[in-house]
Design a protein around this motif. Structure first.
Motif, short mmCIF file in Angstrom:
data_model
loop_
_atom_site.label_atom_id
_atom_site.label_comp_id
_atom_site.label_asym_id
_atom_site.label_seq_id
_atom_site.Cartn_x
_atom_site.Cartn_y
_atom_site.Cartn_z
N ASP A 1 0.94 3.98 -2.97
CA ASP A 1 0.32 5.43 -2.69
C ASP A 1 1.54 6.23 -3.23
O ASP A 1 1.12 7.46 -3.62
CB ASP A 1 0.25 5.44 -1.11
N ARG B 1 -10.29 4.12 3.52
CA ARG B 1 -9.11 4.73 3.97
C ARG B 1 -9.38 5.95 4.51
O ARG B 1 -8.83 6.57 5.27
CB ARG B 1 -8.36 4.81 2.80
N VAL C 1 -3.69 0.61 5.75
CA VAL C 1 -3.88 2.08 5.32
C VAL C 1 -2.62 2.98 5.90
O VAL C 1 -2.37 2.95 7.13
CB VAL C 1 -5.19 2.73 5.55
N ASP D 1 -11.23 1.66 -1.55
CA ASP D 1 -10.90 0.50 -0.44
C ASP D 1 -12.19 0.06 0.15
O ASP D 1 -12.84 0.76 1.04
CB ASP D 1 -9.99 1.16 0.73
N TYR E 1 -3.86 9.35 5.68
CA TYR E 1 -5.16 9.22 5.46
C TYR E 1 -6.01 9.10 6.77
O TYR E 1 -5.41 8.61 7.68
CB TYR E 1 -5.52 8.15 4.57
N PRO F 1 -7.54 -3.19 -0.69
CA PRO F 1 -7.17 -1.67 -1.39
C PRO F 1 -7.98 -1.69 -2.96
O PRO F 1 -7.98 -2.84 -3.46
CB PRO F 1 -5.69 -1.92 -1.58
N TYR G 1 0.92 -1.22 0.14
CA TYR G 1 -0.10 0.12 -0.18
C TYR G 1 0.76 1.44 -0.06
O TYR G 1 0.60 2.09 -0.79
CB TYR G 1 -0.85 0.03 1.39
#
Length: 432
Positions: free
Chosen positions: A7, A142, A240, A303, A244, A253, A3
Motif C-alpha cells: 500500500d 477493503r 487491510v 480485494d 481504508y 488482496p 499489504y
C-alpha cells in the motif's frame, strides 16, 4: 504482512503519477502526429498506475452512447440498488421502441474473481446495441466496513437474489447472463427464487462457468483443489490497513490477484501493453486512448473478502456442492431442478484454459428443463476464456448465439400468451 508495504508503494506511485498526468486524460498529439514531453509523461504515468495496482478510483464505464442499426443511441447510467456488497448499475437506452419490438433487458452478473466489473465494458456496450442492461458492480472489500458482516458466499448469493428482483421491478423479466465464477452464485440465486415461486427471470445463460470442476480439470482447478483451505489462508490472505474503511478485514488482496493473472496469462497482459505502446509510438492517439482504456480496465483489480474467497474454493473446487445437490445458502437448499421452467443456455470456448470442457454444459443435466422450453448448448471454436465475453469471438460468435437464444425465448413466451388473450377475447364476446 505485505499489504501495508505494498500500500505504501501504491501511494508513492500515485504521487509520482499525479505529478505528470493530465486531469482530463491522455493529451492529444500535436499536428502531424508529433509526440512531445506531455504525451510521454501521460504514457509513463498510466503505466506506473497499472503496474503497481495504484488506481485511486476505479475506471468508470463512461458509456454515453452506442451505435445500433446505423444510428447512435444515447445511454444513461444510474444506480438501481446499492447494498454494502456493491451496486446494481442500470444502463438505459434512450431510444423509443414499439411494444411489438420490445426486447427484454439483460442482467449481467460480473464475476467476483479479482477484477472490477468495468473489465466488462465492451460486453456491456455490445449488449446495449439492442437491450437495456443491468450490471452487478461488486465493491472492493477493503472499502466495506467490518460492520457490514463477513461478506461470505451466502451474502453474495442473497445479494444476487435482491438484484434479480430489483431488475424485474423496472419492467419485464430479465435475461440473466453469468460470466465465469459468477455462474455458481447466479445459478444458486435463480434456483432459490424459483423455489420461492418468484419469477423475475426470462432465461439464464452461463458463459465459461465452473459448475462442476471435476470434469476435465484445468491447471487452475488442479491448483485450487490440491491445496487446503488452511494453505490459502496462510499464504494468500492479508489484513487491510488503515485508513481504508475496511481496515482490519481479512482479504485476498488485489495485488496478489494481479500477480497470479500475469503468471497464468502473460500473453494477454503483454498483448494489451503492446497494443497501447505501438499505437502511441505510431502517433495514433485515438487508438492509443482506446487501448489505454482497455489496459487500465484489465489492471483494475480489487480485494476479495477472506470468507467469500475460501467459500468459493470449498464449494466449487473442493466439495463440488452444486453438482452434487448438497449446497445450502443461509439454511436454504439450492435445487437447480427448481429452474425447470426457466430456459437455459450454456456457452464454452474450445480453448478455455480456465474452465474445462463440459464444466458449464453439465448444468443442463442438473437443470432437467421442460422439453417445451428453448435451450442452447454450444462450444465456440478458436475461443479462450476471455474471448467468451471480450474481443472478436465475443462479438462474432458468442453474442449472436445469445441473441438467437433470447429471440427464441421471447417468441415462446409470446406464443404462450396468445392463447390466453384469445380465450379472454372469446369470453368477452360471449358475455356481450
Amino acid at each position: 504482512m505485505w499489504y501495508t508495504f505494498v500500500d505504501a508503494q501504491q501511494r508513492l506511485a500515485r504521487a509520482l503519477a499525479g505529478g505528470v498526468l493530465s486531469e482530463s486524460g491522455p493529451r492529444p498529439c500535436a499536428p502531424a502526429g508529433w509526440l512531445g514531453v506531455e504525451q510521454a509523461a501521460d504514457a509513463f504515468g498510466y503505466w506506473l498506475l497499472r503496474s503497481t495496482c495504484a488506481f485511486e478510483r476505479t475506471p468508470p464505464f463512461a458509456i454515453h452512447s452506442v451505435v445500433a442499426n446505423g444510428s447512435r443511441v444515447a445511454v444513461s447510467e444510474s444506480v438501481a440498488a446499492s447494498p454494502a456488497l456493491g451496486a446494481l448499475l442500470r444502463f438505459n437506452r434512450e431510444a423509443p421502441t414499439s411494444s411489438a419490438d420490445e426486447k427484454r433487458p439483460v442482467l449481467l452478473c460480473a464475476p467476483l474473481a479479482g477484477h472490477h466489473s468495468v473489465m466488462l465494458r465492451e460486453t456491456v456496450e455490445t449488449l446495449l446495441e439492442e437491450r437495456d442492461v443491468f450490471v452487478t458492480d461488486w465493491a472492493d472489500a477493503r472499502d466495506v466496513p467490518r460492520e457490514a458482516g463477513p461478506l461470505a458466499l451466502d451474502d453474495y448469493v442473497q445479494a444476487l437474489e435482491g438484484f434479480m428482483r430489483t431488475a424485474r421491478a423496472f419492467g419485464p423479466p430479465v435475461h440473466v447472463v453469468a460470466i465465469c465464477q459468477a455462474s455458481v452464485p447466479a445459478l444458486g440465486a435463480a434456483a432459490l427464487l424459483a423455489t420461492d415461486g418468484a419469477a423475475p427471470i426470462a432465461s439464464v445463460s452461463l458463459l465459461g462457468g465452473p459448475v462442476d470442476t471435476r470434469l476435465n480439470p484445468t491447471v487452475t482447478d488442479r491448483f485450487a483443489s490440491s491445496h487446503t483451505l488452511q494453505w490459502f489462508h496462510d499464504n494468500a490472505i492479508d489484513l487491510v490497513p488503515p485508513p481504508y474503511r475496511g481496515a482490519g478485514r481479512l482479504v485476498y488482496p488485489g495485488f496478489i490477484q494481479q500477480a497470479a493473472l500475469f503468471a497464468a496469462h502473460p500473453e494477454r497482459h503483454l498483448r494489451l501493453e503492446a497494443e497501447y505502446w505501438s499505437r502511441w509510438l505510431a502517433g495514433d492517439m485515438s487508438g492509443a486512448q482506446q487501448a489505454l482504456r482497455t489496459a487500465n480496465e484489465y489492471a483494475a483489480v480489487l480485494d476479495m473478502a477472506e470468507c467469500y474467497f475460501l467459500d468459493m474454493l470449498r464449494v466449487v473446487f473442493h466439495e463440488h456442492l452444486l453438482p452434487r445437490n448438497l449446497w445450502s445458502v443461509a439454511g436454504r437448499q439450492v435445487r437447480i431442478a427448481a429452474l425447470r421452467d426457466t430456459p437455459l443456455c450454456t456457452i464454452e470456448g474450445d480453448s478455455d484454459e480456465i474452465t474445462g470442457a463440459g464444466q458449464t454444459h453439465c448444468a443442463h443435466a442438473l437443470h432437467e428443463a421442460s422439453p417445451m422450453l428453448p435451450r442452447r448448448q454450444f462450444t465456440v471454436e478458436r475461443c479462450n476464456h476471455y474471448d467468451l465475453f471480450i474481443g472478436p469471438r465475443w462479438r462474432e460468435a458468442v453474442y449472436p448465439g445469445l441473441c438467437e437464444f433470447w429471440r427464441d425465448v421471447e417468441h415462446a413466451a409470446l406464443e404462450v400468451r396468445r392463447p390466453r388473450r384469445a380465450v379472454r377475447a372469446s369470453a368477452s364476446r360471449k358475455s356481450a
